[in-house]
Design an enzyme around this catalytic site. Structure first.
Site, PDB file in Angstrom:
ATOM      1  N   GLU A 107      -8.239  58.990   8.602  1.00 28.86           N
ATOM      2  CA  GLU A 107      -7.053  59.444   7.868  1.00 28.86           C
ATOM      3  C   GLU A 107      -7.394  59.665   6.393  1.00 28.86           C
ATOM      4  OE1 GLU A 107      -4.793  56.096   9.535  1.00 28.86           O
ATOM      5  OE2 GLU A 107      -3.237  57.541  10.079  1.00 28.86           O
ATOM      6  N   GLU A 127      -6.163  53.447  16.864  1.00 29.71           N
ATOM      7  CA  GLU A 127      -5.093  52.472  16.601  1.00 29.71           C
ATOM      8  C   GLU A 127      -4.370  52.044  17.865  1.00 29.71           C
ATOM      9  OE1 GLU A 127      -5.772  55.081  14.747  1.00 29.71           O
ATOM     10  OE2 GLU A 127      -5.419  54.682  12.618  1.00 29.71           O
TER      11      GLU A 127
HETATM   12  N1  3HC Z   1     -10.725  45.554   9.876  1.00 32.72           N
HETATM   13  C1  3HC Z   1     -11.226  44.311   9.715  1.00 32.72           C
HETATM   14  N2  3HC Z   1     -12.368  43.896  10.274  1.00 32.72           N
HETATM   15  C2  3HC Z   1     -13.020  44.773  11.037  1.00 32.72           C
HETATM   16  C3  3HC Z   1     -12.565  46.071  11.267  1.00 32.72           C
HETATM   17  C4  3HC Z   1     -11.360  46.469  10.646  1.00 32.72           C
HETATM   18  N3  3HC Z   1     -10.852  47.704  10.771  1.00 32.72           N
HETATM   19  N4  3HC Z   1     -13.430  46.700  12.096  1.00 32.72           N
HETATM   20  C5  3HC Z   1     -14.394  45.815  12.363  1.00 32.72           C
HETATM   21  N5  3HC Z   1     -14.160  44.651  11.723  1.00 32.72           N
HETATM   22  C6  3HC Z   1     -14.997  43.451  11.721  1.00 32.72           C
HETATM   23  C7  3HC Z   1     -15.141  42.831  13.105  1.00 32.72           C
HETATM   24  O1  3HC Z   1     -14.082  41.941  13.354  1.00 32.72           O
HETATM   25  C8  3HC Z   1     -16.482  42.142  12.997  1.00 32.72           C
HETATM   26  O2  3HC Z   1     -16.277  40.951  12.289  1.00 32.72           O
HETATM   27  P1  3HC Z   1     -17.198  39.661  12.608  1.00 32.72           P
HETATM   28  O3  3HC Z   1     -18.591  40.071  12.282  1.00 32.72           O
HETATM   29  O4  3HC Z   1     -16.630  38.610  11.733  1.00 32.72           O
HETATM   30  O5  3HC Z   1     -17.007  39.382  14.078  1.00 32.72           O
HETATM   31  C9  3HC Z   1     -17.281  43.071  12.090  1.00 32.72           C
HETATM   32  O6  3HC Z   1     -16.323  43.867  11.386  1.00 32.72           O
HETATM   33  C10 3HC Z   1     -18.220  43.996  12.834  1.00 32.72           C
HETATM   34  O7  3HC Z   1     -17.497  44.658  13.854  1.00 32.72           O
HETATM   35  P2  3HC Z   1     -18.131  44.952  15.283  1.00 32.72           P
HETATM   36  O8  3HC Z   1     -18.776  43.738  15.814  1.00 32.72           O
HETATM   37  O9  3HC Z   1     -17.056  45.586  16.077  1.00 32.72           O
HETATM   38  O10 3HC Z   1     -19.260  46.005  14.891  1.00 32.72           O
HETATM   39  P3  3HC Z   1     -19.809  47.221  15.724  1.00 32.72           P
HETATM   40  O11 3HC Z   1     -20.912  47.781  14.944  1.00 32.72           O
HETATM   41  O12 3HC Z   1     -20.039  46.815  17.137  1.00 32.72           O
HETATM   42  O13 3HC Z   1     -18.608  48.295  15.761  1.00 32.72           O
HETATM   43  C11 3HC Z   1     -16.823  49.632  14.817  1.00 32.72           C
HETATM   44  C12 3HC Z   1     -18.184  48.920  14.570  1.00 32.72           C
HETATM   45  C13 3HC Z   1     -17.007  50.758  15.830  1.00 32.72           C
HETATM   46  C14 3HC Z   1     -16.362  50.147  13.493  1.00 32.72           C
HETATM   47  C15 3HC Z   1     -15.825  48.582  15.404  1.00 32.72           C
HETATM   48  O14 3HC Z   1     -15.835  47.449  14.580  1.00 32.72           O
HETATM   49  C16 3HC Z   1     -14.400  49.061  15.501  1.00 32.72           C
HETATM   50  O15 3HC Z   1     -14.064  49.756  16.427  1.00 32.72           O
HETATM   51  N6  3HC Z   1     -13.555  48.647  14.532  1.00 32.72           N
HETATM   52  C17 3HC Z   1     -12.135  48.908  14.588  1.00 32.72           C
HETATM   53  C18 3HC Z   1     -11.786  50.324  14.248  1.00 32.72           C
HETATM   54  C19 3HC Z   1     -10.308  50.506  14.285  1.00 32.72           C
HETATM   55  O16 3HC Z   1      -9.635  50.162  15.242  1.00 32.72           O
HETATM   56  N7  3HC Z   1      -9.738  51.069  13.204  1.00 32.72           N
HETATM   57  C20 3HC Z   1      -8.325  51.253  13.099  1.00 32.72           C
HETATM   58  C21 3HC Z   1      -7.745  50.120  12.303  1.00 32.72           C
HETATM   59  S1  3HC Z   1      -5.981  50.187  12.225  1.00 32.72           S
HETATM   60  C22 3HC Z   1      -5.675  51.393  11.083  1.00 32.72           C
HETATM   61  O17 3HC Z   1      -6.579  51.974  10.556  1.00 32.72           O
HETATM   62  C23 3HC Z   1      -4.237  51.647  10.805  1.00 32.72           C
HETATM   63  C24 3HC Z   1      -4.050  52.870   9.979  1.00 32.72           C
HETATM   64  O18 3HC Z   1      -3.754  53.961  10.812  1.00 32.72           O
HETATM   65  C25 3HC Z   1      -2.930  52.694   8.993  1.00 32.72           C
END
Ligand code: 3HC
Length: 717
Positions: A107, A127
């Site tokens: 976004e 999301e």
């Molecule tokens: N916020 C906070 N922490 C996050 C995060 C996020 N968006 N994404 C990942 N983390 C944290 C994980 O909890 C993890 O923490 P830890 O080491 O303490 O366990 C660390 O970052 C590493 O994450 P992964 O183990 O998942 O790392 P990978 O390399 O395997 O994957 C990734 C990376 C593909 C970026 C995966 O972390 C992921 O899919 N993250 C979430 C993405 C997501 O869902 N984004 C949308 C958020 S909601 C939003 O944006 C609302 C908006 O529309 C207003």
């Protein structure tokens, strides 16, 4: 404040680098940092343009998920405020996408004038997996770029889109193998005389579908198919409807905000975010140090070419790890390899992989008949049928033949891993890896820690599990491990409800309406009623009362789907269950013969008894320390047993219901069936403290009376 944004200048361009390791979410410090850096760049007349990028392996992984549900800090700019500043910049802004641009990350990129991505980058609006919708303009901007239909698919599936595909779709303007910042600067030079494009101004793709309901109807069908019971998908569709039909972009944004808040306040959001963090927590083992060295796994071997062996081999090949399958029977081996090929052909015909990908994975799978062929494997997974003596023999042989520093794993759903470790001279290298069928599809991997399994082996298996795209969860070596031990109570309750008067289709539909992907009787028909029946006959054990109906059906050749009749009837070649009224006389007779008075049973009672049976056993598993934390059991049930993700797993469901309520219901059930409903002490304790399930007690904290008693549990298996 978590995170920051670094500022530097290169060739007259401001470089804004988001720095919030490891994946750069838009935490408070990042938001403050981006606003400060933008103001600095705007104020400096020597700056011609702005490059926004991320430090490390991610561009921006979205909003900071840990901030949801907490009170907002009024002093800190919201994501909306940051994005407004970015979009209204007078100087051109490029998102230099160096890695993942997900959720609020994409976004953010959509508020920049241009998007240049490294070829390793990927984008997505996931999301929906958190019970949310893209709430920072994603539902309004993405349809403007790629059209509402494709945007809806991306938002409803939550899938990641690699840079190349994103470029074809028009999300990304340019991809590069070179340095993404350098390329972004060049890109801005090329565009220096162009007016600044803004995604919010693009309307043609929305106008194309205005007045045509098809896009929305198709999206609803997709949501019903892949997101049953979930709240957010329908809200996403309503947002896109608003994008198409609202009078202005700002009107659409208002709708998005309204619906976003509805999602935020819905309990599904808490449940799904619980699963997000639980999956990540599950891969950490409490007493295994973080720095434990991971062993290199360059070559795998599988013993047994049956359904499980073949599926596990596919997992390794899909992860790019060469794998050799051995089987003692040449025909079995040929058949097993042919099934693998058929599976890949099926995937190719469905368009999930292309021919090159199929050839590449098939090229990684080899097979043979001799143990010598796997002497140099780094890991061997034994996947023969469940017979402890046979498995012991195989482990002895493996110990002799396979190099000394290789991991020896057993794919068993319940046999004693210590017994296998003991026949080897390397018990520290032995571990259980319980894959779920079909192994190439199901995400759950129960990792069974035997008494002597080393930290290094455990850490390596957890890392291999992640590479195989599994959700690995550790269990101590105890009967039934986590998942099947909990399942035992659940199916016992389903069978008791049948004896007490409910019919299989009523029990199944009550639990499917609760959200389970398949009710217990459909599941039993799928697995085959004859398995337990034959085992009992072989061992000459009397069936427990809860198995009497099962066995009586088998006596009538009603084995389940394999004979087109079991608890249900099936039409030849179809898996759709039809109620079997001809069974009802048999149910009545078995009930009567065993002293059960059949009665009307409500759907609420069905759900409560089956689900609380899972919770009560889960609580015992937790207090015994067989599982490390309650979230691990939720991950097991979501990924291996079809529990609805939007309820967060059985333990989270109990937490959200309140443990006092759970405890009272168990007390009520115990009045009629005290043996089954012996309440976990931890439920009693937490219900008094208004507490929630969380971490398991450590070994030192566990009192003697709570220590695991293998034999008391073993009698059930
Ligand atoms: N916020 C906070 N922490 C996050 C995060 C996020 N968006 N994404 C990942 N983390 C944290 C994980 O909890 C993890 O923490 P830890 O080491 O303490 O366990 C660390 O970052 C590493 O994450 P992964 O183990 O998942 O790392 P990978 O390399 O395997 O994957 C990734 C990376 C593909 C970026 C995966 O972390 C992921 O899919 N993250 C979430 C993405 C997501 O869902 N984004 C949308 C958020 S909601 C939003 O944006 C609302 C908006 O529309 C207003």
């Amino acid at each position: 404040m978590k995170g920051q944004c670094l500022y530097s200048v290169k060739d007259g361009f401001a470089i804004l680098e988001v720095d919030n390791p490891p994946v750069n979410p838009l935490s408070e410090g990042v938001r403050v940092g981006i606003v400060d850096c933008l103001e600095k760049a705007q104020a400096d007349s020597n700056i011609h343009g702005i490059i926004l990028t991320g430090k490390g392996r991610s561009f921006i992984a979205g909003a900071d998920i840990s901030e949801f549900g907490k009170p907002p800090n009024e002093e800190i700019p919201t994501i909306h405020a940051v994005l407004e500043k970015l979009e209204s910049s007078e100087k051109p802004v490029v998102a230099a996408i160096n890695g993942s641009a997900l959720g609020g990350g994409l976004e953010t990129a959509l508020c920049c004038n241009y998007r240049v991505s490294s070829s390793k980058g990927f984008v997505g609006l996931p999301e929906v997996n958190l019970g949310l919708l893209p709430g920072a303009g994603g539902t309004q901007r993405l349809p403007r770029i790629i059209g509402p239909s494709e945007a809806l698919k991306m938002m409803l599936t939550g899938k990641h889109v690699p840079a190349k595909k994103a470029e074809e779709m028009g999300i990304i303007d340019k991809i590069t193998d070179a340095d993404v910042i350098e390329e972004s600067i060049k890109f801005l030079h090329d565009k220096k005389n162009d007016p600044l494009p803004k995604v919010r101004d693009l309307n043609s793709k929305l106008n194309d579908v205005s007045g045509d309901e098809k896009v929305i109807v198709e999206a609803r069908a997709l949501a019903a198919k892949i997101r049953k019971g979930q709240f957010a998908p329908n809200k996403i569709i309503q947002c896109v409807d608003a994008a198409i039909n609202a009078d202005s972009f700002d009107e659409g944004m208002k709708k998005e905000q309204e619906f976003f808040i509805e999602c935020l306040l819905n309990p599904q959001r808490e449940a799904m975010i619980h699963i997000f963090f639980s999956e990540r927590a599950a891969s950490k083992i409490q007493d295994v140090p973080k720095e434990t060295e991971i062993m290199p796994i360059k070559k795998a071997a599988i013993i047994g070419s049956g359904t499980m062996g073949g599926g596990i081999a596919m997992c390794f090949a899909n992860a790019g790890i060469p794998v050799h399958i051995i089987d003692q029977d040449e025909n079995n081996l040929e058949r097993g390899v042919a099934v693998i090929k058929d599976n890949y052909d099926f995937m190719m015909n469905k368009g999930r992989i292309d021919e090159n990908q199929k050839d590449a994975v098939m090229g990684l799978i080899t097979s043979g008949l001799e143990y010598d062929e796997i002497a140099d494997a780094d890991i061997v997974i034994e996947a023969v049928y469940e017979n402890l003596d046979l498995k012991k023999e195989i482990f002895k042989k493996l110990d002799e033949v396979v190099k000394k520093d290789a991991i020896l794993a057993s794919n068993t759903s319940g046999l004693d891993i210590d017994a296998l470790a003991k026949v080897t001279n390397r018990p520290e290298m032995v571990v259980g890896t319980h894959f779920f069928s079909p192994a190439n599809i199901m995400r759950l991997l129960e990792v069974v820690r035997a008494e002597k399994t080393s930290d290094q082996v455990l850490a390596t298996i957890m890392s291999v599990g992640k590479k195989l795209k599994k959700a690995p969860v550790v269990s101590l070596n105890a009967p039934g491990f986590i998942g099947n031990r909990m399942l035992f109570g659940y199916t016992t309750q389903a069978n008791k409800l049948l004896l007490e008067g409910a019919l299989p289709h009523q029990i199944d539909s009550a639990l499917e309406n609760f959200g389970m992907s398949m009710g217990p009787f459909r599941m039993m028909d799928l697995v085959g009623l004859d398995l337990g029946w034959r085992a009992r006959k072989l061992s000459k054990t009397n069936p427990p009362v809860t198995a009497l109906i099962n066995d009586a059906l088998c006596e009538q050749d009603r084995f389940g789907q394999k004979t087109n009749k079991g608890f249900y009837n099936y039409k030849e070649g179809s898996r759709a269950p039809h109620p079997a009224p001809e069974n009802e006389k048999l149910y009545e007779k078995v009930s009567e013969d065993n002293g059960y008075k059949r009665r009307e049973i409500s759907d609420t009672e069905i759900v409560d008894r089956c689900i609380l049976a899972l919770v009560n056993e889960g609580a015992k598993i937790l207090q015994e320390g067989v599982s490390q934390r309650s979230g691990d059991m939720d991950v097991v049930y979501i990924n291996g047993y079809g529990f609805p993700i939007w309820r967060g797993g059985p333990m989270q469901y109990a937490n959200m219901e309140g443990l006092e309520k759970v405890s009272n219901k168990i007390d009520e059930f115990a009045k009629n069936d005290p043996d089954f409903w012996s309440k976990a002490e931890i439920i009693e304790q937490l219900s008094k403290e208004n507490g929630r399930f969380g971490e398991a007690p450590t070994k030192e904290e566990r009192k003697e009376k709570l220590s695991f008693n293998q034999t008391s549990v073993a009698k059930n298996f």
